[in-house]
Design an enzyme around this catalytic site. Structure first.
Site, PDB file in Angstrom:
ATOM      1  N   LEU A 186       5.950  21.861  -7.914  1.00  9.23           N
ATOM      2  CA  LEU A 186       5.127  22.510  -6.903  1.00  9.23           C
ATOM      3  C   LEU A 186       4.396  21.479  -6.050  1.00  9.23           C
ATOM      4  O   LEU A 186       4.127  20.367  -6.507  1.00  9.23           O
ATOM      5  CB  LEU A 186       4.090  23.431  -7.551  1.00  9.23           C
ATOM      6  CG  LEU A 186       4.612  24.603  -8.397  1.00  9.23           C
ATOM      7  CD1 LEU A 186       3.466  25.253  -9.142  1.00  9.23           C
ATOM      8  CD2 LEU A 186       5.344  25.621  -7.525  1.00  9.23           C
ATOM      9  N   THR A 228      -5.338  -1.097   0.499  1.00 14.27           N
ATOM     10  CA  THR A 228      -6.802  -1.022   0.508  1.00 14.27           C
ATOM     11  C   THR A 228      -7.308   0.040  -0.447  1.00 14.27           C
ATOM     12  O   THR A 228      -8.180  -0.223  -1.281  1.00 14.27           O
ATOM     13  CB  THR A 228      -7.314  -0.711   1.932  1.00 14.27           C
ATOM     14  OG1 THR A 228      -6.855  -1.728   2.820  1.00 14.27           O
ATOM     15  CG2 THR A 228      -8.834  -0.664   1.961  1.00 14.27           C
ATOM     16  N   ASP A 270       5.569  19.451 -11.965  1.00 14.00           N
ATOM     17  CA  ASP A 270       5.536  20.911 -12.067  1.00 14.00           C
ATOM     18  C   ASP A 270       6.419  21.623 -11.050  1.00 14.00           C
ATOM     19  O   ASP A 270       6.469  22.852 -11.016  1.00 14.00           O
ATOM     20  CB  ASP A 270       4.096  21.428 -11.945  1.00 14.00           C
ATOM     21  CG  ASP A 270       3.452  21.107 -10.597  1.00 14.00           C
ATOM     22  OD1 ASP A 270       4.115  20.453  -9.762  1.00 14.00           O
ATOM     23  OD2 ASP A 270       2.283  21.491 -10.398  1.00 14.00           O
ATOM     24  N   GLY A 312       0.816  -1.201   0.000  1.00 15.79           N
ATOM     25  CA  GLY A 312       0.000   0.000   0.000  1.00 15.79           C
ATOM     26  C   GLY A 312       0.847   1.247   0.000  1.00 15.79           C
ATOM     27  O   GLY A 312       2.065   1.205  -0.222  1.00 15.79           O
ATOM     28  N   ASP A 313       0.200   2.408   0.269  1.00 15.54           N
ATOM     29  CA  ASP A 313       0.912   3.676   0.223  1.00 15.54           C
ATOM     30  C   ASP A 313       2.035   3.745   1.251  1.00 15.54           C
ATOM     31  O   ASP A 313       3.055   4.395   1.026  1.00 15.54           O
ATOM     32  CB  ASP A 313      -0.079   4.825   0.436  1.00 15.54           C
ATOM     33  CG  ASP A 313      -1.027   5.000  -0.754  1.00 15.54           C
ATOM     34  OD1 ASP A 313      -0.668   4.561  -1.854  1.00 15.54           O
ATOM     35  OD2 ASP A 313      -2.124   5.570  -0.567  1.00 15.54           O
ATOM     36  N   GLY A 314       1.872   3.055   2.401  1.00 24.27           N
ATOM     37  CA  GLY A 314       2.928   3.046   3.401  1.00 24.27           C
ATOM     38  C   GLY A 314       4.184   2.345   2.915  1.00 24.27           C
ATOM     39  O   GLY A 314       5.307   2.799   3.162  1.00 24.27           O
ATOM     40  N   THR A 315       4.001   1.229   2.196  1.00 24.04           N
ATOM     41  CA  THR A 315       5.142   0.506   1.629  1.00 24.04           C
ATOM     42  C   THR A 315       5.833   1.353   0.568  1.00 24.04           C
ATOM     43  O   THR A 315       7.067   1.423   0.501  1.00 24.04           O
ATOM     44  CB  THR A 315       4.682  -0.828   1.017  1.00 24.04           C
ATOM     45  OG1 THR A 315       4.172  -1.673   2.049  1.00 24.04           O
ATOM     46  CG2 THR A 315       5.840  -1.544   0.315  1.00 24.04           C
ATOM     47  N   GLU A 330       1.890   7.227   6.841  1.00 23.81           N
ATOM     48  CA  GLU A 330       2.704   7.107   8.049  1.00 23.81           C
ATOM     49  C   GLU A 330       2.365   8.242   9.020  1.00 23.81           C
ATOM     50  O   GLU A 330       2.508   9.415   8.681  1.00 23.81           O
ATOM     51  CB  GLU A 330       4.191   7.146   7.691  1.00 23.81           C
ATOM     52  CG  GLU A 330       4.638   5.980   6.816  1.00 23.81           C
ATOM     53  CD  GLU A 330       4.397   4.633   7.468  1.00 23.81           C
ATOM     54  OE1 GLU A 330       4.820   4.453   8.628  1.00 23.81           O
ATOM     55  OE2 GLU A 330       3.774   3.769   6.842  1.00 23.81           O
ATOM     56  N   ASN A 370       5.878   4.577   0.434  1.00 27.54           N
ATOM     57  CA  ASN A 370       6.582   5.635   1.136  1.00 27.54           C
ATOM     58  C   ASN A 370       7.917   5.145   1.685  1.00 27.54           C
ATOM     59  O   ASN A 370       8.940   5.832   1.590  1.00 27.54           O
ATOM     60  CB  ASN A 370       5.716   6.174   2.280  1.00 27.54           C
ATOM     61  CG  ASN A 370       6.426   7.233   3.100  1.00 27.54           C
ATOM     62  OD1 ASN A 370       7.071   6.944   4.092  1.00 27.54           O
ATOM     63  ND2 ASN A 370       6.312   8.479   2.669  1.00 27.54           N
TER      64      ASN A 370
END
Length: 304
Positions: free
Chosen positions: A220, A94, A218, A64-67, A275, A69
């Site tokens: 930003l 998820t 970009d 997931g996004d934690g991995t 996190e 990161n």
């Protein structure tokens, strides 16, 4: 087996049948790939560094996004120079917000892994918060507080979208965070906020488009804020959310900045790519075109 492509798998995903099938399909297609399964969270950066030292030129984050990161932070390190290895994504979380924002077919793991292993990498920006990196979104305020204080069991029951809505529904029970926004070259902006999001990519909280103008190319970061005052009006906020870019808004504000600092009178809850962190001072910046990412195409940064 070649060491050039290394798949770093979240431990709890390693035995999922669909994950094994995706790996087998890619190998059968003639794509050599090495699979590594870190034992725990602290082992992930070690495994990434070992893979790079063994000659890996592409690291695929399977989780997931934690991995994602954790892998990004291991690749970027102290951000003194661009990583030698490109990043690929096998979405096994998820919500898979980052993967969705990259246009990956999150319901087809074989396609995702094939893209991760074979797509031509594109250089993308990396966000920095204090000394940590993030590639998707940092959420601040009550939403991050709900994330940090809600049990894992309840999160599973609620799911991504409902979980985020629960956070908004309980917002008024939380004390607003009082502090200031510091932007180089501008006067400090004092005030209170309920929630904020800093986006390098568009989606968070279960496919909520919290940074509609965000682009990973970009230079930003997109800052979306819901402020608070003594006359706070939920109907006004809901109306302003329909036009988040209107500079005349009283509560909903949207800025695109390369560098800024948020200071709070008390420790501010922050969710950095999944996190949890608590700090009084959060300094944000961006590393332009710092990381190579193997995805179908970059986010356009346009509003649907």
């Amino acid at each position: 087996m070649s060491e050039e492509i290394c798949l770093i798998l979240h431990r709890k995903s390693a035995n999922r049948p669909e994950v094994k099938d995706a790996v087998k399909a890619v190998i059968k297609a003639g794509i050599p790939i090495r699979v590594r399964v870190p034992w725990n969270k602290s082992d992930k950066p070690v495994v990434v560094r070992e893979a790079c030292a063994a000659g890996a030129v592409r690291i695929v984050a399977g989780g997931g996004d934690g991995t994602i990161n954790a892998v990004v932070n291991a690749l970027v390190g102290k951000a003194k120079k661009p990583p030698l290895a490109a990043l690929g994504i096998l979405p096994l979380g998820t919500a898979n917000d980052f993967a969705r924002g990259c246009g990956l077919p999150v319901d087809d793991l074989v396609k995702c892994l094939t893209i991760a292993c074979t797509a031509s990498p594109q250089t993308v920006d990396v966000g920095r918060m204090n000394k940590q990196s993030f590639i998707n979104v940092a959420s601040l305020g009550f939403g991050a507080e709900v994330t940090a204080t809600t049990s894992t069991e309840l999160k599973k029951v609620l799911g991504g979208a409902a979980y985020s809505l629960m956070g908004f529904a309980t917002a008024l029970k939380f004390k607003p965070y009082v502090g200031q926004l510091l932007v180089p070259g501008r006067e400090p902006q004092q005030g209170a906020m309920l929630v904020a999001a800093v986006g390098n990519n568009r989606y968070a909280g279960g496919a909520f488009d919290i940074a509609p103008k965000a682009s990973m190319s970009d230079g930003l970061l997109d800052l979306a804020v819901i402020s608070h005052d003594a006359d706070f009006s939920v109907p006004t906020v809901l109306n302003e959310l329909r036009q988040p870019f209107d500079e005349a808004n009283q509560y909903v504000h949207y800025l695109q900045l390369s560098e800024f600092t948020i200071e709070s009178e008390e420790k501010l809850h922050c969710n950095l790519d999944g996190e949890p962190i608590r700090k009084r001072k959060l300094k944000f910046s961006v590393l332009p075109h710092h990381l190579e990412l193997a995805v179908p195409s970059l986010c356009s940064g346009t509003v649907d």
